[in-house]
Design an enzyme around this catalytic site. Structure first.
Site, PDB file in Angstrom:
ATOM      1  N   TYR A 169       2.380 -16.512   0.597  1.00 22.65           N
ATOM      2  CA  TYR A 169       3.548 -15.880   0.647  1.00 22.65           C
ATOM      3  C   TYR A 169       4.487 -16.714   1.656  1.00 22.65           C
ATOM      4  O   TYR A 169       5.689 -16.568   1.283  1.00 22.65           O
ATOM      5  CB  TYR A 169       3.332 -14.285   1.113  1.00 22.65           C
ATOM      6  CG  TYR A 169       4.522 -13.500   1.439  1.00 22.65           C
ATOM      7  CD1 TYR A 169       5.236 -12.953   0.238  1.00 22.65           C
ATOM      8  CD2 TYR A 169       4.908 -13.021   2.539  1.00 22.65           C
ATOM      9  CE1 TYR A 169       6.343 -12.241   0.330  1.00 22.65           C
ATOM     10  CE2 TYR A 169       5.845 -12.034   2.531  1.00 22.65           C
ATOM     11  CZ  TYR A 169       6.714 -11.815   1.321  1.00 22.65           C
ATOM     12  OH  TYR A 169       7.752 -10.685   1.491  1.00 22.65           O
ATOM     13  N   ARG A 225      -0.404  -1.755   3.465  1.00 24.85           N
ATOM     14  CA  ARG A 225       0.452  -1.749   4.538  1.00 24.85           C
ATOM     15  C   ARG A 225       0.032  -0.854   5.533  1.00 24.85           C
ATOM     16  O   ARG A 225      -0.331   0.460   5.115  1.00 24.85           O
ATOM     17  CB  ARG A 225       2.105  -2.086   4.268  1.00 24.85           C
ATOM     18  CG  ARG A 225       1.980  -3.528   3.765  1.00 24.85           C
ATOM     19  CD  ARG A 225       3.428  -3.972   3.791  1.00 24.85           C
ATOM     20  NE  ARG A 225       4.210  -3.384   2.603  1.00 24.85           N
ATOM     21  CZ  ARG A 225       5.036  -3.808   1.847  1.00 24.85           C
ATOM     22  NH1 ARG A 225       5.829  -4.761   2.564  1.00 24.85           N
ATOM     23  NH2 ARG A 225       5.699  -3.353   0.759  1.00 24.85           N
ATOM     24  N   PHE A 267      -1.697   4.464   7.254  1.00 24.10           N
ATOM     25  CA  PHE A 267      -2.108   5.389   8.083  1.00 24.10           C
ATOM     26  C   PHE A 267      -1.310   6.849   7.488  1.00 24.10           C
ATOM     27  O   PHE A 267      -2.238   7.829   7.834  1.00 24.10           O
ATOM     28  CB  PHE A 267      -1.313   5.183   9.341  1.00 24.10           C
ATOM     29  CG  PHE A 267      -2.094   3.948  10.181  1.00 24.10           C
ATOM     30  CD1 PHE A 267      -3.250   3.337   9.785  1.00 24.10           C
ATOM     31  CD2 PHE A 267      -1.605   3.616  11.435  1.00 24.10           C
ATOM     32  CE1 PHE A 267      -4.037   2.413  10.643  1.00 24.10           C
ATOM     33  CE2 PHE A 267      -2.383   2.636  12.255  1.00 24.10           C
ATOM     34  CZ  PHE A 267      -3.492   1.975  11.715  1.00 24.10           C
ATOM     35  N   THR A 289       1.186  -6.722  17.615  1.00 22.03           N
ATOM     36  CA  THR A 289       2.125  -5.876  17.582  1.00 22.03           C
ATOM     37  C   THR A 289       3.062  -6.155  16.280  1.00 22.03           C
ATOM     38  O   THR A 289       3.017  -7.097  15.614  1.00 22.03           O
ATOM     39  CB  THR A 289       3.035  -6.314  18.686  1.00 22.03           C
ATOM     40  OG1 THR A 289       3.681  -7.456  18.472  1.00 22.03           O
ATOM     41  CG2 THR A 289       2.409  -6.028  20.052  1.00 22.03           C
ATOM     42  N   PRO A 300      -0.501 -12.053  12.084  1.00 28.63           N
ATOM     43  CA  PRO A 300       0.305 -12.542  13.417  1.00 28.63           C
ATOM     44  C   PRO A 300      -0.193 -11.747  14.493  1.00 28.63           C
ATOM     45  O   PRO A 300      -0.244 -10.443  14.184  1.00 28.63           O
ATOM     46  CB  PRO A 300       1.502 -12.418  12.854  1.00 28.63           C
ATOM     47  CG  PRO A 300       1.563 -12.481  11.277  1.00 28.63           C
ATOM     48  CD  PRO A 300       0.192 -11.935  10.949  1.00 28.63           C
TER      49      PRO A 300
HETATM   50  N1  UDP Z   1      -3.114  -2.887   9.705  1.00 29.78           N
HETATM   51  C1  UDP Z   1      -4.259  -2.150  10.364  1.00 29.78           C
HETATM   52  N2  UDP Z   1      -4.569  -1.184   9.577  1.00 29.78           N
HETATM   53  C2  UDP Z   1      -4.494  -1.148   8.197  1.00 29.78           C
HETATM   54  C3  UDP Z   1      -3.403  -1.687   7.686  1.00 29.78           C
HETATM   55  C4  UDP Z   1      -2.667  -2.772   8.528  1.00 29.78           C
HETATM   56  O1  UDP Z   1      -4.452  -2.272  11.469  1.00 29.78           O
HETATM   57  O2  UDP Z   1      -4.968  -0.095   7.545  1.00 29.78           O
HETATM   58  C5  UDP Z   1      -2.463  -3.846  10.651  1.00 29.78           C
HETATM   59  C6  UDP Z   1      -2.554  -5.265  10.296  1.00 29.78           C
HETATM   60  O3  UDP Z   1      -3.856  -5.933  10.462  1.00 29.78           O
HETATM   61  C7  UDP Z   1      -1.337  -5.822  10.736  1.00 29.78           C
HETATM   62  C8  UDP Z   1      -0.264  -4.644  10.822  1.00 29.78           C
HETATM   63  O4  UDP Z   1      -1.175  -3.548  10.902  1.00 29.78           O
HETATM   64  O5  UDP Z   1      -1.554  -6.272  11.960  1.00 29.78           O
HETATM   65  C9  UDP Z   1       0.796  -4.736  10.000  1.00 29.78           C
HETATM   66  O6  UDP Z   1       0.114  -4.783   8.700  1.00 29.78           O
HETATM   67  P1  UDP Z   1       1.016  -4.799   7.407  1.00 29.78           P
HETATM   68  O7  UDP Z   1      -0.128  -4.869   6.246  1.00 29.78           O
HETATM   69  O8  UDP Z   1       1.760  -3.526   7.327  1.00 29.78           O
HETATM   70  O9  UDP Z   1       1.946  -5.806   7.368  1.00 29.78           O
HETATM   71  P2  UDP Z   1       2.175  -7.326   8.248  1.00 29.78           P
HETATM   72  O10 UDP Z   1       2.958  -7.392   9.125  1.00 29.78           O
HETATM   73  O11 UDP Z   1       0.977  -7.745   8.754  1.00 29.78           O
HETATM   74  O12 UDP Z   1       2.872  -8.069   6.934  1.00 29.78           O
END
Ligand code: UDP
Length: 308
Positions: free
Chosen positions: A143, A184, A189, A208, A270
């Protein structure tokens, strides 16, 4: 106006926005991760057309086109991990085709880029002149590198062919029409809370993110489109928090006592992410307005209705 990926989360809100401003909108989507459910309410609109097609293959459109917004791409980590080749193809071939169409039609072209071009950033918050820290061969590389290639291609068409281009780097955005199972953190959540399940925090939750509500993002994109700025512009909400903090905010907001489960951190996730939006503020007069608790309330209502 042509919107590729118009059946997706952000794309479908763009269809709404530009129909409302009086434009004719042609949405092109192959429905790989997008859904017609996002378009049901406008399908019969007399200025709206839907074309099921893969923009990674040749695309052609009859008549005049003023604007092309290239939003087609899997965009959630589990989607692009499942669809690595399609993700690379739509970022590379899809962008090339969409730029070719813009060149033929003399249309203004806007690329949906991403905060992922900064990878796992070593500079915080991330301004547009930061070049990023991306692992090209990691699972997220499909990506990140597709979007980095897409940006390079856009600038090449701008410099070589004089195409009138824009690049918007979109940071984490949330709101109605995200897929509840897109993996996501916001839909995951909220789905878990609505079903009375435990929240799955990846890693120790100290990473974060900064979450921007969809209406703010759409306004930012519209301003970028109508500006005369060819350099990339970050659009996102600078309010940053750890994922564990985010889980707690959600529990408090919705009066839940859901427990938190800690699961392994995805590869190359990240550690920090926060947009520096100085450029958008100064050049476009844009900044996010929707409060996290309001945006989350609206998103929760959407998922609650979906789950019945
Ligand atoms: N994340 C999490 N639990 C979940 C889904 C995502 O802790 O059930 C964390 C994920 O590891 C990342 C952050 O939440 O650090 C945001 O993840 P997301 O997939 O929404 O988008 P990203 O910013 O990584 O593209």
């Amino acid at each position: 106006m042509v919107i590729t990926g118009g059946a997706g989360f952000i794309g479908s809100h763009l269809c709404d926005r530009f129909l409302a401003s009086g434009m004719n909108v042609l949405c092109i989507d192959n429905l790989l991760t997008g859904s017609l459910d996002n378009l049901t309410h406008i399908m019969e609109h007399d200025r709206f057309q839907f074309l099921e097609a893969d923009v990674s293959k040749f695309i052609t459109v009859d008549g005049e086109v003023d604007f092309i917004l290239h939003f087609a791409s899997p965009a959630s980590p589990i989607d692009y991990l499942k669809l690595p080749i399609q993700t690379l193809k739509v970022g590379a071939l899809g962008t090339h085709n969409a730029l070719g169409l813009a060149k033929t039609k003399g249309a203004r072209f806007l690329l949906a880029s991403t905060s992922e071009v900064y990878g796992d950033p070593l500079i915080h918050p991330q301004p547009e002149d930061y070049w990023g820290n991306v692992n090209p061969i990691g699972p997220r590389g499909v990506y990140d590198e597709a979007k980095r290639f897409a940006e390079a291609m856009v600038m090449a068409y701008h410099r070589t062919h004089g195409v009138d281009t824009r690049i918007v780097r979109i940071f984490n955005t949330y709101g109605p029409r995200m897929r509840i199972d897109d993996g996501r953190v916001v839909p995951t959540f909220l789905g878990q809370l609505l079903r009375g399940e435990r929240l799955t925090v990846f890693g120790d939750g100290s990473q974060t993110r900064s979450f921007c509500y969809i209406t703010d993002t759409i306004e930012g994109i519209a301003r970028v489109l109508h500006s005369d700025i060819h350099d990339p512009i970050n659009i996102g909400n600078p309010r940053e928090m750890t994922i564990v903090e985010f889980a707690r905010v959600l529990r408090e907001l919705f009066g839940s006592s859901a427990e938190i489960d800690f699961a392994p951190l995805p590869v190359d996730d990240p550690v920090t992410r926060q947009p520096d939006i100085t450029r958008a503020r100064e050049l476009l007069g844009w900044e996010p307005e929707v409060k996290l608790k309001d945006g989350l309330g609206l998103t929760r209502d959407y998922f609650a209705e979906l789950l019945g």
